[in-house]
Design a protein around this motif. Structure first.
Motif, short mmCIF file in Angstrom:
data_model
loop_
_atom_site.label_atom_id
_atom_site.label_comp_id
_atom_site.label_asym_id
_atom_site.label_seq_id
_atom_site.Cartn_x
_atom_site.Cartn_y
_atom_site.Cartn_z
N VAL A 1 37.22 28.37 42.60
CA VAL A 1 37.52 28.50 41.18
C VAL A 1 38.67 27.56 40.84
N ASP A 2 38.62 26.96 39.65
CA ASP A 2 39.72 26.09 39.23
C ASP A 2 40.68 26.88 38.34
N ALA A 3 41.72 26.20 37.86
CA ALA A 3 42.75 26.88 37.08
C ALA A 3 42.20 27.50 35.81
N ASP A 4 41.28 26.81 35.14
CA ASP A 4 40.72 27.35 33.91
C ASP A 4 39.86 28.58 34.19
N GLY A 5 39.11 28.53 35.28
CA GLY A 5 38.23 29.64 35.61
C GLY A 5 38.95 30.83 36.20
N LEU A 6 40.17 30.61 36.70
CA LEU A 6 40.89 31.68 37.38
C LEU A 6 41.16 32.86 36.46
N LEU A 7 41.47 32.59 35.22
CA LEU A 7 41.82 33.66 34.29
C LEU A 7 40.61 34.50 33.87
N ALA A 8 39.41 34.02 34.22
CA ALA A 8 38.21 34.80 33.91
C ALA A 8 37.78 35.68 35.09
N VAL A 9 38.50 35.58 36.19
CA VAL A 9 38.19 36.39 37.37
C VAL A 9 38.73 37.81 37.18
N ASP A 10 37.98 38.80 37.62
CA ASP A 10 38.39 40.19 37.42
C ASP A 10 39.65 40.55 38.18
N VAL A 11 39.72 40.15 39.46
CA VAL A 11 40.89 40.45 40.29
C VAL A 11 41.34 39.17 40.97
N VAL A 12 42.57 38.76 40.68
CA VAL A 12 43.16 37.57 41.31
C VAL A 12 44.21 38.06 42.31
#
Length: 273
Positions: free
Chosen positions: A155-166
């Protein structure tokens, strides 16, 4: 392959039928080649994390982070030099409780190798078990590995915020933003939870069993099959959490640039506490 981990006893019974890679490395320390030459698992080839498992970072560090993923041609050539074959099992080990070996495990899996395992307990477990040790730098027959990236989720930086649990794999004080010994900004990605790599391990330095790891990660909201990603400071030790979650039954994505890449853009939000 039933587990991404292998015990010293299992490896000892498999020598001669598996490719063994020595990935000894310490963050901020010298490469492990001298330690390798002084003694390593019989038949193992040395792999340098900084040059074989990562590209050189930009100066100053950009949004690829401090340990960018290696150029595919460089990585494949390094694995061939180390004797890796596409159809032979690979075992990787280090002396850092699996934190560097996990990077090699992840990359080989990312490039499509189907049978890669990390030596549970690493070099220390091997020595304690009385495993065969050799010195020097023996010649290694060239392998035929020819994988391409894309088999593990990224996942890239933009996609990271769409991940349920980081999941942030760094030490708790770094996650909270109380200290930052390496990168220019302290804190964590907004909403990230913290499972520092030490929590993956039992007191003997080996990984906790699958049940314990499922319980650990469930405590921060990770469920088998969930939408999960992990990061650390530079993309190396995050693979330790990814390995632990794999043991627990969850396939997590890697944010390769990790915190060093996140803060390379001053416009990105930072959370503390």
């Amino acid at each position: 392959m039933s587990s991404p981990l292998i015990s010293a006893a299992e490896l000892a019974s498999s020598l001669g039928r598996v490719i063994v890679l020595d990935v000894r490395y310490r963050m901020g320390g010298p490469p492990g080649r001298e330690e390798y030459a002084a003694g390593h698992i019989s038949g193992a080839a040395y792999v340098d994390l900084d040059t074989d498992l990562a590209d050189a970072p930009a100066e100053p560090v950009d949004d690829r982070g401090r340990h960018p993923l290696p150029d595919p041609d460089v990585f494949v050539a390094a694995m061939q030099r180390a004797g890796v074959h596409t159809d032979l099992p690979v075992v990787v080990y280090d002396d850092w409780q699996g934190r560097a070996a996990s990077r090699a495990w992840w990359l080989l899996r990312h490039y499509g190798h189907r049978d890669v395992r990390v030596l549970d307990g690493g070099w220390g477990a091997w020595v304690a078990a009385g495993g065969d040790v050799e010195t020097g730098e023996p010649a290694t027959l060239r392998g035929d590995f020819h994988g391409t990236p894309g088999s593990m989720p990224v996942v890239d930086a933009d996609g990271l915020l769409a991940v349920d649990v980081v999941v942030d794999a760094r030490a708790p004080e770094r996650h909270r933003g109380e200290v930052e010994p390496v990168d220019p900004v302290a804190g964590h990605v907004p909403g990230a939870v913290n499972v520092d790599t030490g929590r993956n391990l039992a007191q003997d330095g080996r990984f906790r069993d699958a049940t314990e790891l499922r319980t650990l990660y469930a405590g921060v909201g990770v469920t088998p099959g969930g939408n999960v990603a992990a990061y650390c400071g530079s993309g190396v030790t995050a693979t330790h959490d990814i390995l632990a979650m794999e043991v627990a039954g969850t396939r997590a994505a890697l944010f390769p640039a990790s915190w060093s890449g996140w803060v390379a853009d001053p416009a990105r939000e930072v959370e503390r506490g």
